[in-house]
Structure formats: C-alpha cells, structure tokens
Design an enzyme around this catalytic site. Structure first.
Site, PDB file in Angstrom:
ATOM      1  CG  ASP A 277       1.273   0.464  17.680  1.00  0.00           C
ATOM      2  OD1 ASP A 277       2.240   0.116  16.978  1.00  0.00           O
ATOM      3  OD2 ASP A 277       1.080  -0.007  18.805  1.00  0.00           O
ATOM      4  CB  SER A 278      -2.213  -2.419  13.907  1.00  0.00           C
ATOM      5  OG  SER A 278      -1.095  -2.750  13.103  1.00  0.00           O
TER       6      SER A 278
ATOM      7  CD  GLU B 295      13.629   2.146  23.041  1.00  0.00           C
ATOM      8  OE1 GLU B 295      13.349   1.175  23.752  1.00  0.00           O
ATOM      9  OE2 GLU B 295      14.414   3.047  23.365  1.00  0.00           O
TER      10      GLU B 295
ATOM     11  CE1 TYR C 135       1.434 -13.396  15.224  1.00  0.00           C
ATOM     12  CE2 TYR C 135       1.376 -11.064  14.681  1.00  0.00           C
ATOM     13  CZ  TYR C 135       1.940 -12.109  15.368  1.00  0.00           C
ATOM     14  OH  TYR C 135       3.012 -11.887  16.202  1.00  0.00           O
ATOM     15  CG  ASP C 136      -3.505 -11.082   6.942  1.00  0.00           C
ATOM     16  OD1 ASP C 136      -3.926 -10.534   7.975  1.00  0.00           O
ATOM     17  OD2 ASP C 136      -3.313 -10.467   5.880  1.00  0.00           O
TER      18      ASP C 136
ATOM     19  CG  ASN D 161       4.817  -0.026   5.428  1.00  0.00           C
ATOM     20  OD1 ASN D 161       4.639   0.097   4.222  1.00  0.00           O
ATOM     21  ND2 ASN D 161       4.348  -1.040   6.134  1.00  0.00           N
TER      22      ASN D 161
HETATM   23  P1  IMP Z   1       2.668  -2.124  13.194  1.00  0.00           P
HETATM   24  O1  IMP Z   1       1.372  -1.524  13.566  1.00  0.00           O
HETATM   25  O2  IMP Z   1       3.126  -1.722  11.825  1.00  0.00           O
HETATM   26  O3  IMP Z   1       3.694  -1.943  14.286  1.00  0.00           O
HETATM   27  O4  IMP Z   1       2.440  -3.686  13.051  1.00  0.00           O
HETATM   28  C1  IMP Z   1       2.160  -4.519  14.106  1.00  0.00           C
HETATM   29  C2  IMP Z   1       2.181  -5.989  13.745  1.00  0.00           C
HETATM   30  O5  IMP Z   1       0.863  -6.490  13.947  1.00  0.00           O
HETATM   31  C3  IMP Z   1       2.532  -6.344  12.311  1.00  0.00           C
HETATM   32  O6  IMP Z   1       3.907  -6.532  12.133  1.00  0.00           O
HETATM   33  C4  IMP Z   1       1.787  -7.662  12.124  1.00  0.00           C
HETATM   34  O7  IMP Z   1       2.535  -8.714  12.649  1.00  0.00           O
HETATM   35  C5  IMP Z   1       0.559  -7.469  13.007  1.00  0.00           C
HETATM   36  N1  IMP Z   1      -0.580  -7.011  12.189  1.00  0.00           N
HETATM   37  C6  IMP Z   1      -1.169  -5.786  12.230  1.00  0.00           C
HETATM   38  N2  IMP Z   1      -2.197  -5.720  11.360  1.00  0.00           N
HETATM   39  C7  IMP Z   1      -2.244  -6.928  10.750  1.00  0.00           C
HETATM   40  C8  IMP Z   1      -3.098  -7.479   9.745  1.00  0.00           C
HETATM   41  O8  IMP Z   1      -4.001  -6.845   9.177  1.00  0.00           O
HETATM   42  N3  IMP Z   1      -2.839  -8.759   9.409  1.00  0.00           N
HETATM   43  C9  IMP Z   1      -1.856  -9.503   9.966  1.00  0.00           C
HETATM   44  N4  IMP Z   1      -1.029  -9.041  10.887  1.00  0.00           N
HETATM   45  C10 IMP Z   1      -1.227  -7.750  11.294  1.00  0.00           C
END
Ligand code: IMP
Length: 197
Positions: free
Chosen positions: A69-70, A40, A152-153, A9
C-alpha cells in the site's frame, strides 16, 4: 514456497517476482489461484491497509500472501492525501486531476514538504507477519514537470536530484523511491525468515 500477491495489477507482480529472484519463493497472481475478491481498504494507515489485503488473501487461499500500500503524504495537507491517494477528490478524477487538486489545495502555501510512503506486508498461515516500510522525502512543485505519467510523479521533486519522479528514468526512480526502499527491506527480511524455516 509459494506466495500470492494481493493485487489486480500485473505490473506489481512482475516487479515482485524480479525482486524476489534468488529466494525460494514463487510469486503467484490472484488469477493463478482462481481468486477474485475485492478487499475494502478500511485502514487509516499504510500498515493497516497492506495487512488487511495480505491477510484476506492468505485466509481465502491458505497460502502465504503479500500486499503493498502506498501514497503521497503532504505536510501542509495534514499528511494527506495519504492512504486516500488513489481516491483523492473522488472516484471520477484522473491521475492528472488528482495532482492538479493537490496543487490547487497548496495555493499560497510555502511549506511544500512531502513524502511518498510504501508499506509491504506478508502474512503466513502460521501467524508470522513481515512488514517493510520505505519512504522518500521531497517537495511539491508549483507546476507539473516531466513526461512520466504515473500518479503524483509530475509534482514530486527530489531536491538532491533536482528532478521530479516524472523526469527520472525507471531505474533512477527505483534506486531512491519509497517502493524501491520498501522492496529492498522486504527482500532482506523475507530472506532471513526463509533461512529460519
Ligand atoms: P496503491 O498503493 O496501489 O493503492 O496506490 C496508491 C496511490 O498512490 C496510487 O494510485 C498513486 O496515486 C499514488 N502513488 C503511489 N506510489 C506512487 C509513485 O511512485 N508515484 C506517483 N504516485 C504514486
């Protein structure tokens, strides 16, 4: 010092470069170092997954690497979707489909408490690991609100602001978000470590 960010990204790389401005740290993308790997995410926590990603890239490149990771953790869903936030409901769903599924699974549920979590991990070839966690508590709305269309904002309300993340400007969101908080802590810890070297 150079550090590779473990992500496909480009927005995340731009964000990390801006955050680390002023520190002796150049943030490279996977493409900058000709790396193309799929890692993975097999961990059960945000810490485990960000460590798995950063460690894999560090081992493949021999350079320091950083990953994040979030996800969204909803109390009434047992902390879910959590580390499965990006895949909630299966691969076929859109962001809208995923937040609609959360609303559906919370039908009739009065406990709307939730939090967003972000964990950033950096791994160095000498074995040093830096981890920073940021959280933002909030409530899941009954219907989506706002134009922001990320993840999910639209269903995540920050009560003190009386706004969902999707109703905030980028600046407003960054000031209080899980990611903004994790980033600020990460910059501080990385700065301290670089001073020790
Ligand atoms: P990753 O950390 O890029 O794997 O993202 C994890 C997923 O968590 C994302 O695809 C979103 O669906 C969700 N997510 C993480 N941060 C946010 C945020 O700030 N707003 C809305 N969704 C979030």
């Amino acid at each position: 010092m150079k550090m590779v960010m473990a992500t496909k990204n480009t927005h995340k790389i731009v964000e990390m470069r801006a955050l680390l401005e002023g520190l002796d740290m150049e943030v490279l993308s996977e493409a900058d170092v000709d790396l193309d790997i799929e890692v993975e995410e097999t961990g059960e926590t945000f810490e485990e997954n960000s460590l798995i990603k950063a460690k894999s890239v560090m081992e493949c490149t021999g350079l320091p690497a950083v990953a994040d990771d979030s996800g969204l953790c909803v109390t009434a869903l047992g902390g879910g979707p959590g580390v499965y936030s990006a895949r909630y409901g299966g691969e076929g769903l859109t962001d809208k489909g995923r937040y609609e599924l959360v609303l559906q699974n919370l039908k009739g549920q009065l406990d709307r408490s939730a939090k967003f979590v972000s964990v950033i991990t950096a791994c160095f070839p000498n074995g040093k690991v830096i981890t920073a966690r940021g959280e933002c508590p909030g409530l899941i709305t009954y219907t989506p609100r706002g134009d922001g269309d990320f993840g999910y904002d639209p269903i995540f309300l920050v009560p003190e602001k009386r706004k969902t993340f999707a109703e905030m400007t980028g600046e407003e969101k960054n000031a209080i978000s899980h990611r903004g908080r994790a980033m600020a802590k990460f910059r501080e810890e990385l700065g301290e470590y670089l001073k020790e070297l």
